[in-house]
Write a protein that holds these residues in place. Sequence first.
Motif, PDB file in Angstrom:
ATOM      1  N   GLY A  38      58.865  77.176  34.589  1.00 42.52           N
ATOM      2  CA  GLY A  38      58.386  75.981  33.906  1.00 42.52           C
ATOM      3  C   GLY A  38      59.406  74.861  33.841  1.00 42.52           C
ATOM      4  O   GLY A  38      59.162  73.813  33.258  1.00 42.52           O
ATOM      5  N   LYS A  41      61.021  73.109  38.806  1.00 36.54           N
ATOM      6  CA  LYS A  41      61.539  73.344  40.167  1.00 36.54           C
ATOM      7  C   LYS A  41      60.457  73.107  41.227  1.00 36.54           C
ATOM      8  O   LYS A  41      60.682  72.375  42.190  1.00 36.54           O
ATOM      9  N   SER A  42      59.288  73.721  41.021  1.00 33.58           N
ATOM     10  CA  SER A  42      58.233  73.567  42.035  1.00 33.58           C
ATOM     11  C   SER A  42      57.765  72.116  42.112  1.00 33.58           C
ATOM     12  O   SER A  42      57.471  71.617  43.200  1.00 33.58           O
ATOM     13  N   SER A  43      57.704  71.460  40.967  1.00 27.97           N
ATOM     14  CA  SER A  43      57.295  70.043  40.975  1.00 27.97           C
ATOM     15  C   SER A  43      58.273  69.244  41.831  1.00 27.97           C
ATOM     16  O   SER A  43      57.864  68.403  42.647  1.00 27.97           O
TER      17      SER A  43
END
Length: 295
Positions: A38, A41-43
Amino acid sequence: MQLVIQNLSKTYSNGVQALKNVSLTINQGMYGLLGPNGAGKSSLMRTIATLQDADSGSITLGNLDVLRDKHEVRKILGYLPQEFGVYPKVTAETMLDHIADLKGIVDKKQRKEIVSTLLDRVNLAHVKSKNLGTFSGGMKQRFGVAQALIGNPKLIIVDEPTAGLDPAERNRFYNLLSEIGENTIVILSTHIVEDVTNLCNDMAIICLGEVIAQGNPNTLVDSMQGKIWSKSIEKSEMNVYRNSFQVISTQLKAGKTQIHVVSDVQPNESFKPVEAGLEDVYFSKISERMDVVTV
Ligand code: ADP
């Protein structure tokens, strides 16, 4: 070539601010982006991979404006997403050939050569005619790397690549990634500290959308030397210690709970000094921002 991210911010339509003024400069080699689930990182990875837009800020890769010249960036980008789905009934060789075709390598003979070289490189040549559905987690990840390497990318993004791999598979994957990192920018996004310790010579820690530390892992660790103290306690004493000391991590060892505390001076004589590691840096940085739950 350098990847420069400046003041990148992103708020999703549900109001979650996933990235807050993120600025990073990333050079050739393995770069670790470490943060809890959350953290954003992926964003960040998806934005660099041109798969989603930011609200503000900029990203440049060499002379390219990543947020604008998406098509050009995609030509030199390799991306291994967190959820890498494979078609179970297609062979590794056929699938790679198909992806190479999609990436614009139209010459059939050239494609065959590229596919064969890549399968060798990720150590899957012996199973090239097996269906992807029969592959283990580690084999699927290495297949994912092979597809990310098509077209000699200058920037490779791998999102949480070692989750779910057994130790042997993880090691093989580490070796593969470090080879690739020799002449490419590789960004490794992970919540596993060991991944960064083993692979990266530059890193950032991200938490709640913000960069909270960055630099060389050894330098970050050095800055914590002499400040980490350890003690074995009963689990029932945990709350007392949490209230009195800055407990950054807890670990169950032989039925007892071992705590690490950060302090400039020895908290009291019952604490032993321990050599700091990257885990201590990570947990001390994120514990300043949020409650850390460790085992
Ligand atoms: P990480 O990869 O570090 O686990 P993410 O970038 O997936 O972090 O998520 C950062 C925050 O943004 C989380 O609070 C997550 O719930 C939220 N988030 C991620 N993707 C979306 C989305 N598409 N819509 C709304 N919220 C999202």
